[in-house]
Design a protein around this motif. Structure first.
Motif, mmCIF file in Angstrom:
data_model
loop_
_atom_site.group_PDB
_atom_site.id
_atom_site.type_symbol
_atom_site.label_atom_id
_atom_site.label_comp_id
_atom_site.label_asym_id
_atom_site.label_seq_id
_atom_site.Cartn_x
_atom_site.Cartn_y
_atom_site.Cartn_z
ATOM 1 N N LEU A 75 37.305 38.306 30.133
ATOM 2 C CA LEU A 75 36.992 37.732 31.437
ATOM 3 C C LEU A 75 37.017 38.838 32.482
ATOM 4 O O LEU A 75 37.836 39.766 32.400
ATOM 5 C CB LEU A 75 38.010 36.647 31.810
ATOM 6 C CG LEU A 75 38.065 35.425 30.873
ATOM 7 C CD1 LEU A 75 39.300 34.589 31.178
ATOM 8 C CD2 LEU A 75 36.798 34.579 30.990
ATOM 9 N N LEU A 76 36.142 38.727 33.475
ATOM 10 C CA LEU A 76 35.995 39.753 34.506
ATOM 11 C C LEU A 76 36.009 39.073 35.870
ATOM 12 O O LEU A 76 35.180 38.201 36.145
ATOM 13 C CB LEU A 76 34.675 40.503 34.299
ATOM 14 C CG LEU A 76 34.281 41.573 35.317
ATOM 15 C CD1 LEU A 76 35.305 42.699 35.342
ATOM 16 C CD2 LEU A 76 32.892 42.116 34.991
ATOM 17 N N ILE A 77 36.951 39.478 36.730
ATOM 18 C CA ILE A 77 37.101 38.858 38.047
ATOM 19 C C ILE A 77 37.208 39.955 39.100
ATOM 20 O O ILE A 77 37.915 40.948 38.893
ATOM 21 C CB ILE A 77 38.352 37.959 38.101
ATOM 22 C CG1 ILE A 77 38.150 36.746 37.188
ATOM 23 C CG2 ILE A 77 38.663 37.503 39.526
ATOM 24 C CD1 ILE A 77 39.324 35.814 37.143
ATOM 25 N N ASP A 78 36.504 39.782 40.202
ATOM 26 C CA ASP A 78 36.666 40.739 41.303
ATOM 27 C C ASP A 78 37.026 40.008 42.584
ATOM 28 O O ASP A 78 36.574 38.889 42.830
ATOM 29 C CB ASP A 78 35.400 41.595 41.493
ATOM 30 C CG ASP A 78 34.243 40.839 42.092
ATOM 31 O OD1 ASP A 78 34.205 40.704 43.323
ATOM 32 O OD2 ASP A 78 33.371 40.380 41.328
ATOM 33 N N LEU A 79 37.869 40.645 43.391
ATOM 34 C CA LEU A 79 38.279 40.158 44.703
ATOM 35 C C LEU A 79 37.897 41.211 45.726
ATOM 36 O O LEU A 79 38.167 42.399 45.524
ATOM 37 C CB LEU A 79 39.794 39.924 44.774
ATOM 38 C CG LEU A 79 40.313 38.520 44.451
ATOM 39 C CD1 LEU A 79 40.064 38.202 42.985
ATOM 40 C CD2 LEU A 79 41.794 38.415 44.779
ATOM 41 N N ALA A 80 37.306 40.776 46.838
ATOM 42 C CA ALA A 80 36.843 41.750 47.815
ATOM 43 C C ALA A 80 36.783 41.148 49.209
ATOM 44 O O ALA A 80 36.342 40.008 49.382
ATOM 45 C CB ALA A 80 35.455 42.272 47.423
ATOM 46 N N THR A 81 37.203 41.945 50.181
ATOM 47 C CA THR A 81 36.953 41.616 51.591
ATOM 48 C C THR A 81 35.517 42.062 51.876
ATOM 49 O O THR A 81 35.288 43.102 52.479
ATOM 50 C CB THR A 81 37.946 42.348 52.504
ATOM 51 O OG1 THR A 81 37.933 43.752 52.184
ATOM 52 C CG2 THR A 81 39.356 41.833 52.320
ATOM 53 N N LEU A 82 34.568 41.251 51.450
ATOM 54 C CA LEU A 82 33.205 41.751 51.322
ATOM 55 C C LEU A 82 32.323 41.473 52.538
ATOM 56 O O LEU A 82 31.591 42.360 52.977
ATOM 57 C CB LEU A 82 32.553 41.181 50.057
ATOM 58 C CG LEU A 82 31.440 42.046 49.464
ATOM 59 C CD1 LEU A 82 31.941 43.421 49.083
ATOM 60 C CD2 LEU A 82 30.820 41.365 48.252
ATOM 61 N N THR A 83 32.376 40.249 53.078
ATOM 62 C CA THR A 83 31.421 39.919 54.144
ATOM 63 C C THR A 83 32.075 39.100 55.251
ATOM 64 O O THR A 83 32.957 38.273 54.999
ATOM 65 C CB THR A 83 30.224 39.102 53.607
ATOM 66 O OG1 THR A 83 30.660 37.776 53.284
ATOM 67 C CG2 THR A 83 29.606 39.763 52.398
ATOM 68 N N GLY A 84 31.579 39.289 56.472
ATOM 69 C CA GLY A 84 31.964 38.420 57.569
ATOM 70 C C GLY A 84 31.390 37.027 57.420
ATOM 71 O O GLY A 84 31.888 36.064 58.017
ATOM 72 N N MET B 171 37.013 37.309 49.872
ATOM 73 C CA MET B 171 38.229 36.834 50.530
ATOM 74 C C MET B 171 38.506 37.611 51.806
ATOM 75 O O MET B 171 39.655 37.863 52.173
ATOM 76 C CB MET B 171 39.419 36.903 49.574
ATOM 77 C CG MET B 171 39.450 38.089 48.616
ATOM 78 S SD MET B 171 40.024 39.640 49.334
ATOM 79 C CE MET B 171 41.780 39.377 49.376
ATOM 80 N N SER B 172 37.445 37.977 52.503
ATOM 81 C CA SER B 172 37.618 38.725 53.742
ATOM 82 C C SER B 172 38.391 37.929 54.779
ATOM 83 O O SER B 172 39.350 38.422 55.376
ATOM 84 C CB SER B 172 36.245 39.117 54.295
ATOM 85 O OG SER B 172 36.385 39.871 55.473
ATOM 86 N N ALA B 173 37.993 36.680 55.005
ATOM 87 C CA ALA B 173 38.631 35.883 56.056
ATOM 88 C C ALA B 173 40.097 35.561 55.752
ATOM 89 O O ALA B 173 40.971 35.801 56.586
ATOM 90 C CB ALA B 173 37.835 34.612 56.293
ATOM 91 N N PRO B 174 40.441 35.020 54.568
ATOM 92 C CA PRO B 174 41.837 34.646 54.346
ATOM 93 C C PRO B 174 42.771 35.817 54.078
ATOM 94 O O PRO B 174 43.972 35.612 53.893
ATOM 95 C CB PRO B 174 41.762 33.714 53.132
ATOM 96 C CG PRO B 174 40.544 34.143 52.400
ATOM 97 C CD PRO B 174 39.566 34.564 53.461
#
Length: 491
Positions: free
Chosen positions: A361-370, A458-461
């Protein structure tokens, strides 16, 4: 961090907390809240006094409500009535968070828990206490917190040991992610972050660490990480942290965006959008902390964490809009916007995970976009996956942990926006649907794992502008709690 003890009777009852619940009579003339029943370690006369105080205080019993009553010359000297709502884990977590603030001037607090309460309730209480009492300060003289210890009165401490351990590890790792994210970028650069991971992983023989330096990144073809980090005096890194427990039958790769400061590069951000960009590595902080938590809890799941780290700066060596970047494995991106840098470093890490690590399994978390905040507000992450079961399982774990995410679509007709005239992909198409198109871009690097991949924007939270329940103002450590719950289900 607060010291939490399980005890069978109050030993230091200067401040005693008794739980209250709603009666369901919010609109009627009768009492709106009632004292929790079955508090065997509390004296009958004290229970009677508390029961009389509940209607006098006009208490509702809602989760997070606290009423403080002074009892001069008596023991306990202060009685706190704490609303626990439905008395489930969520309600007790809210109660713990409210107590951490309303009792912050106490030195020690004792909380009575009803006999036979589920272990999840105690876990929620402990997590709420530990998370809401977090503070990050860089001051010349900062006072130590007054509240240093909490006793939790239960009938059978051994029945709650595992729940308390899980709560303490989860809170400790969430606080670590908050510390990493809150640290100013005058201190925090890619090398510093790598050193923090090395220090945190030291002493655990089943944790293996590799840190790729800029020359290694160049030799192995990590063109996205090198491009984004090329404008900074602090060179980029790729941290690979591997938890390899004996007997693990499932291998998960977690990827976290690690931009230690983001000016936007040549597509420079305005000042107000830039001043909190120390938080642009919150995804990296979350996946590292979750992996360390899996090791601390001895979860029998192999977890490999990849954190591509770079500082996106403006200089003569910074990459430009219109440049073509060659990623790990050979796919090329035309960089239409240097402020869409996170997806470039994630693309390298995802391609490497697919080609070399071959996880289940492959999961990514990122503060990516507004666009995440525009679509879902400040408390909810945007989740993308083509795998219904994987999405459902992670959403359930995130919800159980007290975090929030919402599944978003991956429309096939938007893929055309990614097609560049001179490269394989545009890094940031301009047609809108920013969070969705960013997810579609990342999907292009998942290869054979496309059906076993999940992305969370997850940029906002990742940031809270004020204290809110178990969140303290600043970095939230979002994702640590949900990932640990999910990894525990795999075990």
């Amino acid at each position: 961090m607060l010291a939490i003890r399980l005890v069978t009777a109050p030993e230091r009852p200067d401040a005693l907390v008794l739980p209250i619940r709603p009666t369901g009579n919010a609109e009627g003339d009768g009492p709106r809240a009632t004292l929790e029943s079955s508090l065997p370690a509390v004296a009958d006369e004290l229970l009677a006094e508390a029961a009389a105080l509940v209607p006098a205080a006009r208490a509702t019993g809602r989760a997070g409500e606290v009423h403080v009553h002074l009892r001069p010359g008596r023991t306990p000297g202060r009685l706190l009535l704490a609303g626990v709502g439905e008395a489930d884990e969520r309600g007790w977590r809210a109660a713990g968070a409210a107590l951490a603030r309303s009792a912050a001037d106490e030195t020690h607090v004792t909380v009575a828990v009803p006999g036979g309460a589920p272990a999840a309730s105690v876990r929620g209480l402990v997590e709420g206490l530990l998370l809401a009492s977090y503070r990050f300060r860089l001051r010349a003289a900062d006072e130590a917190p007054t509240l240093t210890g909490v006793d939790v009165v239960v009938t059978d401490p051994a029945a709650y040991d595992e729940a308390v351990e899980a709560a303490v590890v989860t809170a400790r790792m969430t606080r670590l992610a908050r510390d990493l994210t809150n640290t100013p970028s005058s201190v925090k650069n890619p090398q510093w972050f790598a050193e923090q991971v090395e220090a945190a992983a030291a002493g655990e023989p089943d944790l293996h660490l590799r840190v790729r330096q800029p020359d290694e990144l160049a030799a192995e073809g990590f063109g996205g990480i090198l491009a984004v980090g090329g404008g900074s005096a602090s060179g980029p890194r790729l941290v690979e942290l591997d938890w390899r427990p004996v007997g693990a039958r499932t291998h998960v790769v977690l990827v976290g965006k690690g931009i230690t400061f983001d000016t936007g590069g040549i597509s420079i951000k305005p000042r107000d959008a830039m001043k909190l960009m120390r938080k642009d590595m919150a995804g990296a902080a979350a996946v590292v902390a979750a992996t360390l938590g899996a090791a601390a809890l001895r979860l029998p799941v192999r977890v490999t964490t990849l954190t591509p780290l770079a500082e996106n700066m403006v200089s003569g060596s910074a990459f430009r809009p219109g440049d073509v970047v060659r990623h790990y494995g050979g796919v090329t991106s035309e960089t239409t916007n240097s402020d869409a840098e996170g997806r470039l470093v994630l693309a390298d890490a995802l391609a490497y995970a697919v080609a070399d690590l071959k996880p289940d399994l492959l999961i990514d978390l990122a503060t990516l976009t507004g666009a995440n905040a525009i679509a879902l507000g400040t408390r909810t992450g945007a989740l993308y996956s083509e795998n219904d079961q994987l999405a459902a399982d992670l959403l359930a774990a995130i919800d159980a942990a007290g975090e929030a995410a919402w599944r978003m679509p991956l429309p096939a007709d938007y893929v055309q926006y990614l097609r560049s005239d001179i490269a394989d992909l545009y890094s940031a198409p301009t047609q809108g649907a920013g969070s969705v198109v960013a997810a579609l871009y990342l999907r292009e690097f998942t290869g054979d794992l496309r059906q076993r991949w999940l992305h969370v924007d997850m940029s906002a939270p990742s940031w809270a502008e004020r204290d809110d329940a178990e969140l303290s103002r600043g970095a939230t450590g979002w994702g640590v709690r949900g990932l640990l719950r999910w990894l525990a289900t795999l075990a």
